[in-house]
Design a protein around this motif. Structure first.
Motif, mmCIF file in Angstrom:
data_model
loop_
_atom_site.group_PDB
_atom_site.id
_atom_site.type_symbol
_atom_site.label_atom_id
_atom_site.label_comp_id
_atom_site.label_asym_id
_atom_site.label_seq_id
_atom_site.Cartn_x
_atom_site.Cartn_y
_atom_site.Cartn_z
ATOM 1 N N LEU A 166 -3.978 -8.946 -0.934
ATOM 2 C CA LEU A 166 -5.050 -8.006 -0.084
ATOM 3 C C LEU A 166 -5.952 -8.471 0.723
ATOM 4 O O LEU A 166 -6.664 -7.409 1.701
ATOM 5 N N ASP A 167 -6.598 -9.820 1.213
ATOM 6 C CA ASP A 167 -7.100 -9.852 2.735
ATOM 7 C C ASP A 167 -6.475 -10.347 3.202
ATOM 8 O O ASP A 167 -7.079 -8.742 4.858
ATOM 9 N N LYS A 168 -5.135 -10.006 3.131
ATOM 10 C CA LYS A 168 -4.594 -9.447 5.063
ATOM 11 C C LYS A 168 -4.272 -8.110 4.691
ATOM 12 O O LYS A 168 -3.931 -7.991 5.649
ATOM 13 N N ALA A 169 -3.835 -7.808 3.881
ATOM 14 C CA ALA A 169 -3.295 -6.668 3.957
ATOM 15 C C ALA A 169 -4.171 -5.617 4.878
ATOM 16 O O ALA A 169 -4.747 -4.705 5.537
ATOM 17 N N LEU A 170 -5.888 -5.721 4.398
ATOM 18 C CA LEU A 170 -7.004 -4.916 4.604
ATOM 19 C C LEU A 170 -7.524 -4.912 5.828
ATOM 20 O O LEU A 170 -8.000 -4.473 6.381
ATOM 21 N N THR A 171 -6.441 -6.524 6.647
ATOM 22 C CA THR A 171 -6.938 -6.405 7.745
ATOM 23 C C THR A 171 -6.014 -5.943 8.947
ATOM 24 O O THR A 171 -6.518 -5.501 9.694
ATOM 25 N N ALA A 172 -4.903 -5.774 8.311
ATOM 26 C CA ALA A 172 -3.743 -5.366 9.178
ATOM 27 C C ALA A 172 -4.675 -3.775 9.022
ATOM 28 O O ALA A 172 -3.954 -3.204 9.754
ATOM 29 N N TYR A 173 -5.025 -3.028 8.001
ATOM 30 C CA TYR A 173 -5.272 -1.876 7.821
ATOM 31 C C TYR A 173 -6.369 -1.230 8.814
ATOM 32 O O TYR A 173 -6.685 -0.292 8.734
ATOM 33 N N GLU A 174 -7.197 -2.432 8.877
ATOM 34 C CA GLU A 174 -8.380 -1.889 9.566
ATOM 35 C C GLU A 174 -8.036 -1.978 11.267
ATOM 36 O O GLU A 174 -8.356 -1.427 11.810
ATOM 37 N N GLN A 175 -6.526 -2.613 11.553
ATOM 38 C CA GLN A 175 -6.313 -2.319 12.788
ATOM 39 C C GLN A 175 -5.915 -1.237 12.742
ATOM 40 O O GLN A 175 -5.499 -0.987 13.846
ATOM 41 N N ALA A 176 -5.005 -0.609 11.723
ATOM 42 C CA ALA A 176 -3.858 0.150 12.058
ATOM 43 C C ALA A 176 -5.122 1.786 11.484
ATOM 44 O O ALA A 176 -5.435 2.778 13.057
ATOM 45 N N GLY A 177 -6.782 1.704 11.193
ATOM 46 C CA GLY A 177 -7.495 2.875 10.648
ATOM 47 C C GLY A 177 -8.146 2.729 12.549
ATOM 48 O O GLY A 177 -8.875 3.756 13.066
ATOM 49 N N GLY A 178 -8.259 1.408 13.328
ATOM 50 C CA GLY A 178 -8.747 2.004 14.208
ATOM 51 C C GLY A 178 -8.303 2.963 15.783
ATOM 52 O O GLY A 178 -8.744 2.759 16.290
ATOM 53 N N MET A 179 -7.259 2.569 15.402
ATOM 54 C CA MET A 179 -6.287 3.867 15.717
ATOM 55 C C MET A 179 -6.388 5.182 15.185
ATOM 56 O O MET A 179 -5.033 6.264 16.093
ATOM 57 N N ALA A 180 -6.598 5.433 14.741
ATOM 58 C CA ALA A 180 -6.131 6.732 13.546
ATOM 59 C C ALA A 180 -7.030 8.110 13.516
ATOM 60 O O ALA A 180 -7.572 7.591 13.770
ATOM 61 N N GLU A 181 -6.686 9.199 13.653
ATOM 62 C CA GLU A 181 -7.672 10.239 14.150
ATOM 63 C C GLU A 181 -8.013 10.733 12.478
ATOM 64 O O GLU A 181 -8.467 11.581 12.918
ATOM 65 N N ASP A 182 -7.008 10.027 11.563
ATOM 66 C CA ASP A 182 -7.508 11.172 10.596
ATOM 67 C C ASP A 182 -8.284 9.834 9.687
ATOM 68 O O ASP A 182 -7.928 9.025 10.343
ATOM 69 N N GLY A 183 -8.740 10.602 8.282
ATOM 70 C CA GLY A 183 -8.812 9.169 7.401
ATOM 71 C C GLY A 183 -7.773 8.923 6.302
ATOM 72 O O GLY A 183 -8.384 8.298 5.317
ATOM 73 N N LYS A 184 -6.060 9.143 6.472
ATOM 74 C CA LYS A 184 -5.996 8.366 5.782
ATOM 75 C C LYS A 184 -5.442 7.037 5.548
ATOM 76 O O LYS A 184 -5.337 6.250 4.265
ATOM 77 N N ILE A 185 -5.596 6.045 6.507
ATOM 78 C CA ILE A 185 -5.596 4.816 6.509
ATOM 79 C C ILE A 185 -7.323 3.858 5.457
ATOM 80 O O ILE A 185 -7.175 3.039 5.259
ATOM 81 N N ASP A 186 -8.557 4.534 6.235
ATOM 82 C CA ASP A 186 -9.496 4.432 5.689
ATOM 83 C C ASP A 186 -9.276 4.926 3.462
ATOM 84 O O ASP A 186 -10.091 3.615 3.015
ATOM 85 N N VAL A 187 -8.939 5.448 3.386
ATOM 86 C CA VAL A 187 -8.548 6.023 2.136
ATOM 87 C C VAL A 187 -8.256 4.756 1.518
ATOM 88 O O VAL A 187 -8.504 4.296 0.119
ATOM 89 N N GLN A 188 -6.726 3.587 2.436
ATOM 90 C CA GLN A 188 -5.906 3.055 1.486
ATOM 91 C C GLN A 188 -6.942 1.833 1.780
ATOM 92 O O GLN A 188 -7.204 0.910 0.944
ATOM 93 N N ARG A 189 -7.813 2.041 2.929
ATOM 94 C CA ARG A 189 -8.588 0.853 2.950
ATOM 95 C C ARG A 189 -9.913 0.627 1.119
ATOM 96 O O ARG A 189 -10.172 -0.346 1.278
ATOM 97 N N GLY A 190 -10.097 1.713 1.373
ATOM 98 C CA GLY A 190 -11.553 2.150 0.277
ATOM 99 C C GLY A 190 -9.996 1.884 -0.922
ATOM 100 O O GLY A 190 -11.597 1.096 -1.836
#
Length: 424
Positions: free
Chosen positions: A316-340
């Motif tokens: 989960l920690d590694k998944a979270l790091t990857a999602y943070e990278q993806a979220g930084g490029m997102a223009e919507d909130g979908k990745i942040d829901v996954q991070r949540g």
């Protein structure tokens, strides 16, 4: 009942049998019949003139050599052997001058005279075939090869290179089975078949949709040239054609470990196969390696795939790091829901609150994601003891049908918890 018997006249029957027993003929030459050519000899005069002409040719003085040969040809018109020798020389001059059609005419006349010794005669036929090949006149080249096989003694036709040429010509004419038969013959005749021969064999198997045979051929080619990436990719693709994903994955994985993969599509294909074959950890590692080396583009989608693979591997920690990278490029909130979701699982309440608040603020969510975002946000607030904010979030979640019941249950649970605490 009488049986009706039809009979041929004896003379006609004998003629038919005699015709059937006659040797096959190609371009007027009898096949399988040993040539009986009287030993030819040049006159002293012809020999002397040819010697001077060959000196001119050796000095690349073709402009003077060719007219001399034309003159000599006229003087030797009564002797087929001398004519053939002169025509052969004229053909070589024209070929050297890059005038192949004229060279062909001379060589063909020399062959038709049928007066040269076997070695020269057979060599001339093969030379004509090669010139036709160079001119992309593939059927003419095959016809000359047929003539060569016809007049050459059988024990002298087992020349691997000739069969390779025959295979190549058939391939040029899309005659794939004939090409395959010829290249197999060439390989069987050689103690050390060349890599290019197996490449042609592979190509013919692929044209004939013979994927298993193609794999067998690649198993020979890969040890011959283990650093040729395309062989590994072709083998992986053929295993996929045979619905053998396990072997396809293993083949690509070997190529990866050898450092042969260097394109994004290759890394992505391997990662996809690894994930399909229940190896999400390895899939994530391959993806991250490609991203770190700049082979895989660092897009939102690619980082999201890494996050999904790590999540499937329960890292989960590694998944979270990857999602943070993806979220930084997102223009919507979908990745942040996954991070949540991940942060709630990890009980990192403040980070979960921030991620879910950002998701709602950015928007662009489906109704399901938006409802989940409010529900999870309420859970984060509740665990931070911010009951008023939690109540607002849960109440908002009741507006979404998919999470309405869960939101009401959390509201009841929260009120009970607040009541329990106030009654202490």
């Amino acid at each position: 009942m009488k049986r009706l018997i039809l009979t041929l006249p004896a003379a006609l029957l004998a003629a038919s049998l005699a015709q059937a027993q006659q040797p096959a003929r190609v371009q007027g030459f009898e096949c399988g019949v040993e040539r009986e050519v009287p030993a030819g000899a040049l006159t002293q005069s012809t020999y002397s003139r040819l010697e001077r002409i060959y000196e001119m040719i050796g000095e690349e003085n073709y402009a003077e050599a060719y007219p001399e040969l034309e003159s000599l040809l006229e003087r030797t018109e009564r002797d087929d052997y001398e004519q053939a020798i002169v025509l052969q020389a004229m053909g070589h001059v024209r070929y050297t001058q890059d005038r192949p059609l004229e060279a062909l005419a001379h060589f063909q006349r020399a062959v038709e005279l049928n007066s040269m010794p076997n070695a020269q005669q057979f060599e001339m036929i093969m030379l004509i075939a090669n010139i036709y090949y160079q001119l992309d006149r593939f059927q003419d080249a095959l016809d000359q090869l047929d003539l060569w096989f016809c007049v050459t003694p059988p024990d002298q036709t087992n020349v691997a290179e000739v069969w390779v040429m025959k295979a190549s010509l058939h391939a040029q004419k899309d005659e794939f089975q004939q090409s395959l038969d010829a290249i197999d013959r060439a390989i069987s005749l050689s103690d050390e078949p060349k890599e290019q021969w197996y490449q042609l064999k592979l190509a013919m198997h692929l044209e004939l949709n013979e994927y298993a045979e193609g794999i067998d051929t690649l198993k020979i080619l890969i040890p011959m040239s283990p650093e040729t990436k395309n062989y590994w990719l072709q083998m992986a693709a053929l295993y996929m054609e045979l619905n053998n994903e396990e072997q396809s994955k293993a083949t690509l994985a070997l190529a990866y470990r050898r450092g042969l993969l260097d394109r994004q599509s290759e890394f992505m294909q391997l990662a996809s196969l690894l994930q399909m074959q229940d190896s999400p950890r390895q899939a994530a590692e391959v993806m991250e390696d490609g991203l770190a080396r700049g082979i895989i583009e660092g897009t939102r989608r690619n980082w999201e795939m890494v996050g999904g693979a790590w999540y499937e591997a329960r890292e989960l920690d590694k998944a979270l790091t990857a999602y943070e990278q993806a979220g930084g490029m997102a223009e919507d909130g979908k990745i942040d829901v996954q991070r949540g979701f991940l942060l709630i699982d990890l009980e990192r309440w403040e980070e979960a609150r921030d991620a879910l608040s950002r998701a709602i603020q950015l928007g662009g969510l489906s109704e399901s994601d938006e409802g989940n975002a409010h529900l999870l946000l309420g859970m984060a607030y509740m665990n931070l003891d911010d009951f008023e904010a939690a109540e607002r979030a849960f109440n908002e979640a009741t507006n979404y049908s998919r999470v309405r019941q869960a939101a009401r249950e959390w509201l009841n649970h929260m009120r009970e918890e607040r009541g329990r605490r106030s009654g202490r």
